[in-house]
Design an enzyme around this catalytic site. Structure first.
Site, short mmCIF file in Angstrom:
data_model
loop_
_atom_site.label_atom_id
_atom_site.label_comp_id
_atom_site.label_asym_id
_atom_site.label_seq_id
_atom_site.Cartn_x
_atom_site.Cartn_y
_atom_site.Cartn_z
N ASP A 99 -11.46 7.32 6.57
CA ASP A 99 -10.77 7.50 5.29
C ASP A 99 -10.26 8.95 5.26
O ASP A 99 -11.03 9.88 5.52
CB ASP A 99 -11.75 7.29 4.14
CG ASP A 99 -11.14 6.55 2.98
OD1 ASP A 99 -9.99 6.86 2.65
OD2 ASP A 99 -11.81 5.68 2.39
N ASP A 201 -6.05 7.72 1.49
CA ASP A 201 -6.41 7.55 0.09
C ASP A 201 -5.24 7.92 -0.82
O ASP A 201 -4.53 8.90 -0.57
CB ASP A 201 -7.62 8.44 -0.20
CG ASP A 201 -8.17 8.26 -1.60
OD1 ASP A 201 -8.59 7.14 -1.93
OD2 ASP A 201 -8.19 9.25 -2.36
N GLU A 268 -3.33 3.47 1.06
CA GLU A 268 -3.75 2.93 -0.24
C GLU A 268 -2.63 3.20 -1.24
O GLU A 268 -2.35 4.36 -1.57
CB GLU A 268 -5.04 3.57 -0.73
CG GLU A 268 -5.51 2.94 -2.03
CD GLU A 268 -6.56 3.74 -2.78
OE1 GLU A 268 -7.31 3.14 -3.58
OE2 GLU A 268 -6.63 4.97 -2.59
N HIS A 329 -14.09 -0.98 -2.52
CA HIS A 329 -15.13 -0.19 -3.20
C HIS A 329 -14.77 0.17 -4.63
O HIS A 329 -15.57 0.82 -5.30
CB HIS A 329 -15.40 1.09 -2.40
CG HIS A 329 -14.18 1.96 -2.26
ND1 HIS A 329 -13.10 1.62 -1.48
CD2 HIS A 329 -13.86 3.15 -2.81
CE1 HIS A 329 -12.17 2.56 -1.57
NE2 HIS A 329 -12.61 3.50 -2.38
N ASP A 330 -13.59 -0.23 -5.09
CA ASP A 330 -13.15 0.10 -6.44
C ASP A 330 -13.05 -1.10 -7.37
O ASP A 330 -12.93 -0.92 -8.59
CB ASP A 330 -11.77 0.78 -6.40
CG ASP A 330 -11.82 2.19 -5.85
OD1 ASP A 330 -12.85 2.86 -6.01
OD2 ASP A 330 -10.82 2.62 -5.24
#
Length: 531
Positions: A99, A201, A268, A329-330
């Site tokens: 990431d 990200d 993302e 994860h969100d």
């Protein structure tokens, strides 16, 4: 298509490192823990792992506040541990992605410490500083994604700095060429250590409008949506200049790919599909895979999904490779959003659509969101805007590997609580159960490998009625039919002529195939693959 690359045929598995496997008993997962579980991932059948941030961090946002872009946080291990993990992955034929968090750093990063020290600091312009509005107060109405103003006042130098997320996460100024060079150097550092790519990200956040105008109010906003949605992020995200930066990142990845190790960039980007497509690149290539989150957000309705898939396929630019995401994860887990029966159908959908799928850890054992007691909440989104259901702790809880204490995740006290049924909902138990969710994922992944039509074949819709979503996958003479019953009631599908003599390869319900007069009968919550 030409010979497909690994990231086109492969399946990516997201590891949230704090919750995957703890090797030293401190209750927090680490790199050596990930290494210890690689054989489990090989047995499942994935091709690459993406690890959420492991850089040194004060953990205000659990690693998404980076204090050093070229180090490893001691909680997770050392650079030597990382190098060993890369080697262990490659020895097993697995790829490893990191990431990368370019929009903002931690306020503890040395760059920001220097930037905030004085207006004359050489790194002052590495971050976004602005004077107060003429009447006082923040420079504009931009709202942080964690609620409240996106601006934080500094008495020492008499200016505000911009932060799209927490005030502990100041935004870097990507209009500064020195920032661009430093961040590209950080990416190159990890490429040189053998990583196979990056998930980038909040890529669409990285550049802000040069004049910092107010964002327009969101006419659809209600308090239940949380503070961050009160305005539309028209001027604080998705600016034209971000595409040039993405193209530079791609050029860096391509230069490292020239060594024979093909690298991939995954962006993302939470944008509507028509704006998402721009991140494949127009004048120059940008990211290989702008993440497509539509399955997370779409209504679970056969007609709506059929339209969504067809529109996404039609909107891809020439050479653009599709991708699909079911969880991360969100966002709430699939088993929570859809229920366990439909989560099985969703797994079949994810792994039979054209393009690169991403699996979120734990979805392969049907983990649900875990209720986290108030006294154990860590996530700043919940702490800063409580009661809105925005907290992400419930989807980041530890993995259960077996029926031992704490599911085999740790010998200590886990940082977040496990799901209550971990003694029966764990990898070891499901590996030995042919009807389990883990076994379904394994079987689907094996089918993708055995049948190129499922991995790289063309996608074609199949007309149907009721709550059945059906489509064809075809490659070099092989034709396969996927039919998914998105309801809890039996459904019938009129088979196309070419499919009437095909055999059942897999059912989510392990049922026999029932059909007559050219029709296929699907049981409640059943998905099937015919070949």
């Amino acid at each position: 298509m030409s010979e497909p690359l690994w990231w086109q045929t492969g399946v990516i598995y997201q590891v949230y490192p704090r919750s995957f496997q703890d090797s030293n008993g401190d209750g927090i997962g680490d790199l050596n823990g990930i290494a210890a579980r690689l054989d489990d991932l090989v047995a499942l059948g994935v091709d690459a792992i993406w690890i959420s941030p492991i850089y040194p961090s004060p953990m205000a946002d659990f690693g998404y506040d980076v204090a050093d872009y070229v180090g490893i946080d001691p909680r997770f291990g050392t650079l030597a541990d990382f190098d060993a993990l890369v080697a262990a992955c490659h020895d097993r034929g697995l790829k490893l992605l990191l990431d990368f968090v370019p929009n903002h750093s931690s306020d503890r990063h040395p760059w920001f410490t220097e930037s905030r020290s004085s207006r004359g600091s050489p790194k002052r312009d590495w971050y976004i500083w602005r004077d107060a509005a003429p009447g006082g107060g923040p420079p504009n109405n931009w709202i942080s994604d964690f609620g409240g103003s996106a601006w934080e006042w500094e008495d020492a130098t008499g200016q505000y700095y911009c932060h799209a997320f927490l005030k502990e996460q100041p935004d870097l100024n990507w209009r500064n060429p020195q920032v661009q060079a430093a961040m590209l150097d950080a990416m190159a550092f990890w490429f040189d250590r053998g990583v196979d790519g990056f998930r980038i990200d909040v890529l669409w956040h990285m550049v802000k409008h040069a004049d910092f105008p107010d964002n327009p109010a969101n006419p659809a906003w209600t308090p239940a949506m949380g503070k961050m949605h009160r305005v539309l992020q028209l001027h604080s995200t998705d600016q034209p200049e971000v595409h040039g930066i993405a193209a530079e990142m791609r050029a860096l990845a391509d230069r490292h790919s020239a060594t024979g190790q093909e690298r991939v960039l995954i962006g993302e980007i939470y944008l509507p599909p028509e704006r998402l497509m721009a991140y494949y690149g127009r004048d120059r290539p940008e990211v290989h895979l702008p993440l497509n989150f539509q399955l997370i957000e779409a209504p679970w309705d056969a007609r709506a999904l059929a339209t969504l898939i067809a529109d996404y396929e039609a909107g891809l630019p020439p050479g653009g490779w599709p991708n699909w995401v079911l969880g991360n994860h969100d966002r709430p887990r699939a088993a929570t959003r859809l229920g366990h029966a439909q989560a099985r159908v969703a797994a079949m959908l994810l792994l039979t659509l054209r393009g690169t799928p991403t699996i979120y850890y734990g979805d392969e054992i049907a983990l649900e969101d875990v209720a986290v007691p108030p006294e154990r909440v860590f996530d700043p989104r919940e702490l800063l805007d409580p009661g809105k259901g925005l907290g992400r702790d419930p989807v980041r809880t530890p993995m259960a590997w077996d029926a031992s204490a704490h599911g085999g995740f740790t010998s200590g006290e886990p940082w977040l609580p496990l799901h209550g049924d971990f003694p029966i909902r764990n990898v070891a138990a499901q590996c030995s159960d042919p009807g389990s969710m883990w076994s379904l994922y394994r079987d689907l992944l094996a089918l993708r490998r055995a049948h190129p039509a499922l991995a790289i074949g063309a996608w074609l819709p199949v007309a149907c009625e009721g709550e059945v979503l059906a489509y064809e996958r075809a490659h070099e003479g092989e034709r396969m039919l996927v039919a998914l019953n998105l309801s809890g009631r039996a459904q019938s599908l009129s088979l196309p002529g070419w499919a009437t003599q095909h055999k059942l390869l897999l059912s989510t319900c392990h049922s026999g195939i029932h059909g007559k007069d050219g029709a296929l009968e699907l049981g409640p919550d059943e998905g099937i693959i015919l070949a």
